[in-house]
Write a protein that holds these residues in place. Sequence first.
Motif, PDB file in Angstrom:
ATOM      1  N   UNK A  56       0.811  -1.212   0.000  1.00 29.27           N
ATOM      2  CA  UNK A  56       0.000   0.000   0.000  1.00 29.27           C
ATOM      3  C   UNK A  56       0.853   1.275   0.000  1.00 29.27           C
ATOM      4  N   UNK A  57       2.155   1.100  -0.111  1.00 30.08           N
ATOM      5  CA  UNK A  57       3.031   2.269  -0.116  1.00 30.08           C
ATOM      6  C   UNK A  57       2.745   3.142  -1.335  1.00 30.08           C
ATOM      7  N   UNK A  58       2.809   4.442  -1.137  1.00 30.72           N
ATOM      8  CA  UNK A  58       2.481   5.400  -2.193  1.00 30.72           C
ATOM      9  C   UNK A  58       3.279   5.140  -3.464  1.00 30.72           C
ATOM     10  N   UNK A  59       4.537   4.735  -3.330  1.00 25.21           N
ATOM     11  CA  UNK A  59       5.410   4.583  -4.487  1.00 25.21           C
ATOM     12  C   UNK A  59       5.259   3.234  -5.182  1.00 25.21           C
ATOM     13  N   UNK A  60       4.783   2.229  -4.479  1.00 23.50           N
ATOM     14  CA  UNK A  60       4.746   0.886  -5.062  1.00 23.50           C
ATOM     15  C   UNK A  60       3.341   0.357  -5.334  1.00 23.50           C
ATOM     16  N   UNK A  61       2.334   0.926  -4.709  1.00 24.03           N
ATOM     17  CA  UNK A  61       0.988   0.367  -4.862  1.00 24.03           C
ATOM     18  C   UNK A  61       0.503   0.482  -6.302  1.00 24.03           C
ATOM     19  N   UNK A  62      -0.398  -0.424  -6.661  1.00 28.08           N
ATOM     20  CA  UNK A  62      -0.914  -0.494  -8.021  1.00 28.08           C
ATOM     21  C   UNK A  62      -2.401  -0.161  -8.014  1.00 28.08           C
ATOM     22  N   UNK A  63      -2.791   0.781  -8.850  1.00 26.23           N
ATOM     23  CA  UNK A  63      -4.198   1.138  -8.992  1.00 26.23           C
ATOM     24  C   UNK A  63      -4.667   0.794 -10.395  1.00 26.23           C
ATOM     25  N   UNK A  64      -5.703  -0.015 -10.472  1.00 26.11           N
ATOM     26  CA  UNK A  64      -6.279  -0.400 -11.751  1.00 26.11           C
ATOM     27  C   UNK A  64      -7.606   0.325 -11.923  1.00 26.11           C
ATOM     28  N   UNK A  65      -7.617   1.392 -12.728  1.00 29.21           N
ATOM     29  CA  UNK A  65      -8.836   2.141 -12.956  1.00 29.21           C
ATOM     30  C   UNK A  65      -9.551   2.491 -11.667  1.00 29.21           C
ATOM     31  N   UNK A  66     -10.837   2.151 -11.617  1.00 35.06           N
ATOM     32  CA  UNK A  66     -11.631   2.342 -10.400  1.00 35.06           C
ATOM     33  C   UNK A  66     -11.896   1.025  -9.681  1.00 35.06           C
ATOM     34  N   UNK A  67     -11.397  -0.077 -10.246  1.00 37.47           N
ATOM     35  CA  UNK A  67     -11.617  -1.388  -9.621  1.00 37.47           C
ATOM     36  C   UNK A  67     -10.916  -1.468  -8.276  1.00 37.47           C
ATOM     37  N   UNK A  68      -9.715  -0.892  -8.187  1.00 36.78           N
ATOM     38  CA  UNK A  68      -8.977  -0.932  -6.918  1.00 36.78           C
ATOM     39  C   UNK A  68      -9.730  -0.193  -5.826  1.00 36.78           C
ATOM     40  N   UNK A  69     -10.239   1.001  -6.124  1.00 38.55           N
ATOM     41  CA  UNK A  69     -10.964   1.779  -5.119  1.00 38.55           C
ATOM     42  C   UNK A  69     -12.311   1.135  -4.788  1.00 38.55           C
TER      43      UNK A  69
END
Length: 451
Positions: A56-69
Amino acid sequence: MSNTNEVEFTLKVMINKHKTKVLFAEIDSNFADVLLSFLTLPLGTIIKVLKKHYGEDQETRVNIGSITTLYNGLANLDIDHFETEAAKEMLLDPISAFDAECRKLKLDISDTNPTKYYPCQDWFCRFFRWSNISMHSDNTGRCSRCGKMMTKEVRADQKSREDGDSGVFTINTVSFLISDDLMMVPNVAVPTVKTLRNLGITNIDGAELMNVTFGFIEVMDLLKGSLLSRTPLTDIILDKREGNSTKPNFQPEILLSHEKEKEANFSSKNLLLKLIGQRSTNKLLFAQGDEAFIDFLFRLLTIPLGGVERLLGGNTCLRSIDNLYRSVTNLIDGKYLATPDIKTAWLTYSDFGNQPVAIYAQGDRNYVNFVKGPKMCMVSDDLTVTPSSMSSSLSILSELNIKVSDVETVEMQIGLHEGLSILKASLTSASALTDALKINHMIKKQPKQEH
């Protein structure tokens, strides 16, 4: 999951003469199986394994579109928003129809325990096809309809895809070629020009061959890259990440498969959504939906990536995943697959087609909700779901310094077309509602009042 520290694959990689791009790679059937297993993973499972690996680190976390949120919002909701504790668990850790096959892979990244099946012992519940079987790794699950413990295991019939001399998804006597953007073809005796054309390669002058080792870390990078990049192999092998320029962008047109087009009744609108926007800026602030709409959103997490491809006609805007799917449908003949029915199972399985909004058959007594009602929730543009109340709505307006007089409310019905549009936008856009529903065209700008 396999013993990830010991598993390795060797790829024979062809790179261009400038050493700036991977042209193609030759892979064995074991690696081909792992790559094709991406299509079997439910969206929720993909988010789960990416979060576990990258953190969940700001530099390493992965966000996929809106699916992650969407997934994070689900995880943060209290259990009293769900019919049962098991309902939330099933959404956070969805079961793949190919769970048994994935456990046979040389490297299984799905991070799931062997699935066992437990029927509800309440005779009444056995009449309801959505609630009489619980899929868990142990006997701690509860019936999603009555909430009773389900402790008696039954064995599932898996005769259709038994073990044999073949690999998991592909036969183990053939290798494959994959392009930088994951187009895959069998490495068999066919004209070279035709093979290169199928891979989208036009120039191999001065190309060089190199051997590359892929382990668990590289496979996880490939999963991430397949969802975020048009050049995942170059990104990993040559470390040529090009940033936002290669990231997929949402394209609003919806391409349904021919079967779904015939079945679709676009005049059928089953779910109601309230859109709250700012008049002066014509922007969405948040939406409000009841338990049926929230249930629909959360169930998106249970759809396997291949099912998403089928629903959207192979046009998800995730180019690398689209190519992998098209390889299965158009380029890989059934004789190169492990069993005759595997391709049919891949291309027909989709939870989405069995759920509400043409999608959802409201009032069907066989349908069981995951989300408890009656309940209203707030949905942000990136599909984050939070409890709704008057105080929370006013708090948002206060934080944004928006006057109540500058707020516009629009009601919208959600049917099959809108549901698929939300699904598609959620894969690439951090403003899925605005992009999918074209909200900026719905919240009309109002002339400023004279004072």
